[in-house]
Write a protein that holds these residues in place. Structure first.
Motif, PDB file in Angstrom:
ATOM      1  N   GLN A  61       0.844  -1.194   0.000  1.00  0.00           N
ATOM      2  CA  GLN A  61       0.000   0.000   0.000  1.00  0.00           C
ATOM      3  C   GLN A  61       0.883   1.248   0.000  1.00  0.00           C
ATOM      4  N   VAL A  62       0.358   2.362  -0.524  1.00  0.00           N
ATOM      5  CA  VAL A  62       1.113   3.610  -0.599  1.00  0.00           C
ATOM      6  C   VAL A  62       0.304   4.748   0.011  1.00  0.00           C
ATOM      7  N   VAL A  63       0.980   5.527   0.850  1.00  0.00           N
ATOM      8  CA  VAL A  63       0.420   6.774   1.374  1.00  0.00           C
ATOM      9  C   VAL A  63       1.427   7.858   1.040  1.00  0.00           C
ATOM     10  N   LEU A  64       0.966   8.910   0.365  1.00  0.00           N
ATOM     11  CA  LEU A  64       1.837  10.033   0.019  1.00  0.00           C
ATOM     12  C   LEU A  64       1.489  11.232   0.886  1.00  0.00           C
ATOM     13  N   THR A  65       2.491  12.073   1.109  1.00  0.00           N
ATOM     14  CA  THR A  65       2.284  13.303   1.859  1.00  0.00           C
ATOM     15  C   THR A  65       3.007  14.440   1.158  1.00  0.00           C
ATOM     16  N   SER A  66       2.456  15.644   1.300  1.00  0.00           N
ATOM     17  CA  SER A  66       3.076  16.802   0.665  1.00  0.00           C
ATOM     18  C   SER A  66       2.576  18.086   1.304  1.00  0.00           C
ATOM     19  N   GLY A  67       3.405  19.090   1.224  1.00  0.00           N
ATOM     20  CA  GLY A  67       3.002  20.421   1.634  1.00  0.00           C
ATOM     21  C   GLY A  67       2.456  21.210   0.453  1.00  0.00           C
ATOM     22  N   VAL A  68       2.506  20.627  -0.742  1.00  0.00           N
ATOM     23  CA  VAL A  68       2.049  21.288  -1.967  1.00  0.00           C
ATOM     24  C   VAL A  68       0.632  20.823  -2.272  1.00  0.00           C
TER      25      VAL A  68
ATOM     26  N   GLU B 200      -4.103   4.079  -2.523  1.00  0.00           N
ATOM     27  CA  GLU B 200      -5.274   3.249  -2.329  1.00  0.00           C
ATOM     28  C   GLU B 200      -6.309   3.883  -1.412  1.00  0.00           C
ATOM     29  N   ALA B 201      -5.882   4.727  -0.492  1.00  0.00           N
ATOM     30  CA  ALA B 201      -6.809   5.321   0.475  1.00  0.00           C
ATOM     31  C   ALA B 201      -7.180   6.749   0.101  1.00  0.00           C
ATOM     32  N   GLY B 202      -7.073   7.100  -1.170  1.00  0.00           N
ATOM     33  CA  GLY B 202      -7.460   8.426  -1.589  1.00  0.00           C
ATOM     34  C   GLY B 202      -6.308   9.401  -1.572  1.00  0.00           C
ATOM     35  N   PRO B 203      -6.636  10.685  -1.596  1.00  0.00           N
ATOM     36  CA  PRO B 203      -5.603  11.713  -1.697  1.00  0.00           C
ATOM     37  C   PRO B 203      -4.599  11.668  -0.561  1.00  0.00           C
ATOM     38  N   LEU B 204      -3.523  12.390  -0.784  1.00  0.00           N
ATOM     39  CA  LEU B 204      -2.423  12.370   0.174  1.00  0.00           C
ATOM     40  C   LEU B 204      -2.738  13.112   1.456  1.00  0.00           C
ATOM     41  N   LEU B 205      -1.911  12.890   2.443  1.00  0.00           N
ATOM     42  CA  LEU B 205      -1.979  13.648   3.689  1.00  0.00           C
ATOM     43  C   LEU B 205      -1.225  14.946   3.487  1.00  0.00           C
ATOM     44  N   LYS B 206      -1.853  16.033   3.874  1.00  0.00           N
ATOM     45  CA  LYS B 206      -1.228  17.341   3.710  1.00  0.00           C
ATOM     46  C   LYS B 206      -0.329  17.628   4.904  1.00  0.00           C
ATOM     47  N   LYS B 207       0.873  18.115   4.604  1.00  0.00           N
ATOM     48  CA  LYS B 207       1.803  18.532   5.657  1.00  0.00           C
ATOM     49  C   LYS B 207       1.399  19.908   6.148  1.00  0.00           C
ATOM     50  N   PRO B 208       1.566  20.180   7.388  1.00  0.00           N
ATOM     51  CA  PRO B 208       1.972  19.283   8.467  1.00  0.00           C
ATOM     52  C   PRO B 208       0.792  18.404   8.877  1.00  0.00           C
ATOM     53  N   TYR B 209       1.066  17.169   9.181  1.00  0.00           N
ATOM     54  CA  TYR B 209       0.032  16.213   9.558  1.00  0.00           C
ATOM     55  C   TYR B 209       0.267  15.754  10.994  1.00  0.00           C
TER      56      TYR B 209
ATOM     57  N   GLN C  20      -6.795   2.210   7.913  1.00  0.00           N
ATOM     58  CA  GLN C  20      -7.788   2.151   6.831  1.00  0.00           C
ATOM     59  C   GLN C  20      -7.307   1.231   5.711  1.00  0.00           C
ATOM     60  N   LEU C  21      -6.044   1.389   5.331  1.00  0.00           N
ATOM     61  CA  LEU C  21      -5.480   0.573   4.257  1.00  0.00           C
ATOM     62  C   LEU C  21      -5.479  -0.907   4.622  1.00  0.00           C
ATOM     63  N   VAL C  22      -5.074  -1.205   5.840  1.00  0.00           N
ATOM     64  CA  VAL C  22      -5.016  -2.593   6.296  1.00  0.00           C
ATOM     65  C   VAL C  22      -6.419  -3.200   6.311  1.00  0.00           C
ATOM     66  N   ALA C  23      -7.386  -2.453   6.827  1.00  0.00           N
ATOM     67  CA  ALA C  23      -8.763  -2.942   6.882  1.00  0.00           C
ATOM     68  C   ALA C  23      -9.309  -3.166   5.468  1.00  0.00           C
ATOM     69  N   LYS C  24      -9.029  -2.255   4.568  1.00  0.00           N
ATOM     70  CA  LYS C  24      -9.489  -2.379   3.183  1.00  0.00           C
ATOM     71  C   LYS C  24      -8.839  -3.597   2.518  1.00  0.00           C
ATOM     72  N   ALA C  25      -7.550  -3.815   2.762  1.00  0.00           N
ATOM     73  CA  ALA C  25      -6.851  -4.964   2.172  1.00  0.00           C
ATOM     74  C   ALA C  25      -7.419  -6.279   2.695  1.00  0.00           C
ATOM     75  N   LYS C  26      -7.791  -6.319   3.967  1.00  0.00           N
ATOM     76  CA  LYS C  26      -8.364  -7.541   4.554  1.00  0.00           C
ATOM     77  C   LYS C  26      -9.721  -7.859   3.947  1.00  0.00           C
ATOM     78  N   ARG C  27     -10.494  -6.818   3.595  1.00  0.00           N
ATOM     79  CA  ARG C  27     -11.819  -7.034   2.995  1.00  0.00           C
ATOM     80  C   ARG C  27     -11.723  -7.518   1.570  1.00  0.00           C
ATOM     81  N   SER C  28     -10.627  -7.198   0.901  1.00  0.00           N
ATOM     82  CA  SER C  28     -10.472  -7.557  -0.526  1.00  0.00           C
ATOM     83  C   SER C  28     -10.151  -9.015  -0.723  1.00  0.00           C
TER      84      SER C  28
END
Length: 140
Positions: A93-100, A112-121, A132-140
């Motif tokens: 799974q991938v989670v991206l973060t950015s200040g942009v 997989e879990a939608g848009p990135l987390l905005k910095k600062p988080y 969320q990602l782990v739960a979603k992967a278990k359901r799949s």
């Protein structure tokens, strides 16, 4: 950098999952990596996508989740790393973060879990996203 390097040594004895943190800002990386460890995750840390690829390709290491800044130094940014992960490590799974802010639209197609987390988080937001990602992967 090899997985045997000191900053790549997992710290937890019984991890929930293994997270690869890709962040060039040392204080940001240390804070989130330490928080994830306190929450029970095994954590590997890298400064850029090239180091992350070395860890991801290492036969001794099994990564469940990549948590990466969009802007990383070197030839590959977080978006390219996410594309590589999707093409070469389908179970990761991938989670991206950015200040942009404009990065969110691109990230929504790569995470997989939608848009990135905005910095600062807040660190708890990262843990919530991982759960969320782990739960979603278990359901799949």
């Amino acid at each position: 950098m090899s997985p045997a390097s000191s900053n790549l040594t997992p710290q937890s004895d019984t991890p929930l999952h293994t997270v690869l943190v890709v962040e060039d800002e040392v204080l940001v990386r240390m804070v989130i990596a330490d928080y994830l460890r306190e929450c029970g995750y095994r954590v590997y840390e890298t400064v850029n996508a090239s180091e992350a690829l070395a860890v991801l390709q290492s036969p001794e290491v099994s990564i469940d989740i990549v948590f990466s800044d969009v802007q990383t130094p070197g030839d590959m940014d977080g978006f390219r790393l996410a594309r590589w992960v999707r093409a070469n490590k389908p179970g990761v799974q991938v989670v991206l973060t950015s200040g942009v802010e404009r990065s969110a639209e691109i990230a929504s197609t790569l995470c997989e879990a939608g848009p990135l987390l905005k910095k600062p988080y807040p660190p708890q937001d990262v843990v919530d996203r991982i759960r969320q990602l782990v739960a979603k992967a278990k359901r799949s």
